[in-house]
Design a protein around this motif. Structure first.
Motif, short mmCIF file in Angstrom:
data_model
loop_
_atom_site.label_atom_id
_atom_site.label_comp_id
_atom_site.label_asym_id
_atom_site.label_seq_id
_atom_site.Cartn_x
_atom_site.Cartn_y
_atom_site.Cartn_z
N ARG A 239 20.74 -37.09 3.14
CA ARG A 239 20.11 -36.66 1.88
C ARG A 239 18.61 -36.53 2.07
O ARG A 239 17.98 -37.38 2.68
CB ARG A 239 20.41 -37.66 0.77
CG ARG A 239 21.82 -37.58 0.28
CD ARG A 239 22.08 -38.59 -0.80
NE ARG A 239 20.99 -38.58 -1.76
CZ ARG A 239 21.14 -38.52 -3.06
NH1 ARG A 239 22.33 -38.51 -3.57
NH2 ARG A 239 20.12 -38.51 -3.86
N MET A 240 18.06 -35.46 1.53
CA MET A 240 16.61 -35.26 1.59
C MET A 240 16.09 -34.94 0.20
O MET A 240 16.66 -34.12 -0.51
CB MET A 240 16.27 -34.10 2.54
CG MET A 240 14.76 -33.85 2.63
SD MET A 240 14.30 -32.53 3.75
CE MET A 240 14.76 -31.09 2.79
N GLY A 241 15.01 -35.59 -0.15
CA GLY A 241 14.30 -35.28 -1.38
C GLY A 241 13.06 -34.49 -1.05
O GLY A 241 12.28 -34.87 -0.18
N GLU A 242 12.89 -33.38 -1.71
CA GLU A 242 11.67 -32.56 -1.56
C GLU A 242 10.88 -32.73 -2.84
O GLU A 242 11.38 -32.44 -3.93
CB GLU A 242 12.04 -31.10 -1.38
CG GLU A 242 10.84 -30.18 -1.46
CD GLU A 242 11.23 -28.73 -1.70
OE1 GLU A 242 10.29 -27.96 -2.00
OE2 GLU A 242 12.40 -28.37 -1.63
N THR A 243 9.67 -33.22 -2.73
CA THR A 243 8.82 -33.42 -3.89
C THR A 243 7.68 -32.41 -3.82
O THR A 243 6.95 -32.38 -2.83
CB THR A 243 8.26 -34.85 -3.94
OG1 THR A 243 9.35 -35.76 -3.88
CG2 THR A 243 7.48 -35.09 -5.21
N THR A 244 7.56 -31.58 -4.83
CA THR A 244 6.50 -30.56 -4.88
C THR A 244 5.59 -30.87 -6.05
O THR A 244 6.03 -30.93 -7.19
CB THR A 244 7.11 -29.16 -5.04
OG1 THR A 244 8.02 -28.93 -3.97
CG2 THR A 244 6.02 -28.09 -5.03
N PHE A 245 4.34 -31.13 -5.74
CA PHE A 245 3.35 -31.40 -6.78
C PHE A 245 2.51 -30.15 -6.98
O PHE A 245 1.72 -29.77 -6.13
CB PHE A 245 2.44 -32.56 -6.39
CG PHE A 245 3.14 -33.89 -6.39
CD1 PHE A 245 3.51 -34.49 -7.58
CD2 PHE A 245 3.46 -34.52 -5.20
CE1 PHE A 245 4.16 -35.71 -7.59
CE2 PHE A 245 4.11 -35.74 -5.20
CZ PHE A 245 4.46 -36.32 -6.39
N ARG A 246 2.71 -29.49 -8.09
CA ARG A 246 1.90 -28.35 -8.47
C ARG A 246 0.72 -28.86 -9.30
O ARG A 246 0.78 -29.92 -9.89
CB ARG A 246 2.73 -27.35 -9.26
CG ARG A 246 3.92 -26.83 -8.49
CD ARG A 246 4.61 -25.69 -9.21
NE ARG A 246 5.88 -25.30 -8.63
CZ ARG A 246 6.10 -24.86 -7.41
NH1 ARG A 246 5.10 -24.75 -6.58
NH2 ARG A 246 7.30 -24.53 -7.00
#
Length: 129
Positions: A89-96
């Motif tokens: 499992r991979m979590g991708e966190t994108t902070f705009r």
């Protein structure tokens, strides 16, 4: 004894560098991502349709965790990837920028689904398809 230690170290380093992870998302709108840790402290990655992208910074590469992030501060967004090698499992966190602003303002309506995306990844041996 030293020679044996050096040989084992080199073999372990080559095995770590040969790791490749192919990640897919449940949504058909999202294309596969491929991650390949490099010897220079970066992670090469590719988007299924866009091809190779700017290398990511390697933060952690242990037996159980691969963590990487965008290297440059980008006005539009910053991305972090945390891959659990045991479960895939991979979590991708994108902070705009807009999300960071809402986070700083403690916006109670902030939808975390806009920030984190979950992927399922599998390890591929170097040279195999």
């Amino acid at each position: 004894m030293r020679i044996l230690f050096i040989i084992l170290s080199l073999l372990m380093t080559q095995a770590a560098l040969a790791e490749t992870w192919v990640c897919s998302h449940g949504s058909p709108e999202r294309e596969n991502l491929t991650f390949m840790p490099q010897a220079d402290g970066t992670v090469a990655w590719q988007h299924q349709k866009l091809g190779s992208l700017d290398p990511l910074a390697l933060i952690v590469n242990s037996d159980g965790l691969l963590t990487m992030s965008t290297q440059r501060v980008n006005i539009l967004y910053s991305r972090f990837f945390h891959l659990d090698k045991f479960s895939g499992r991979m979590g991708e966190t994108t902070f705009r920028a807009s999300t960071l602003r809402r986070l700083a303002e403690k916006d109670p309506e902030l939808n975390w689904d806009m920030v984190t995306t979950l992927w399922q990844c599998e390890s591929k041996e170097a040279g195999s398809k």
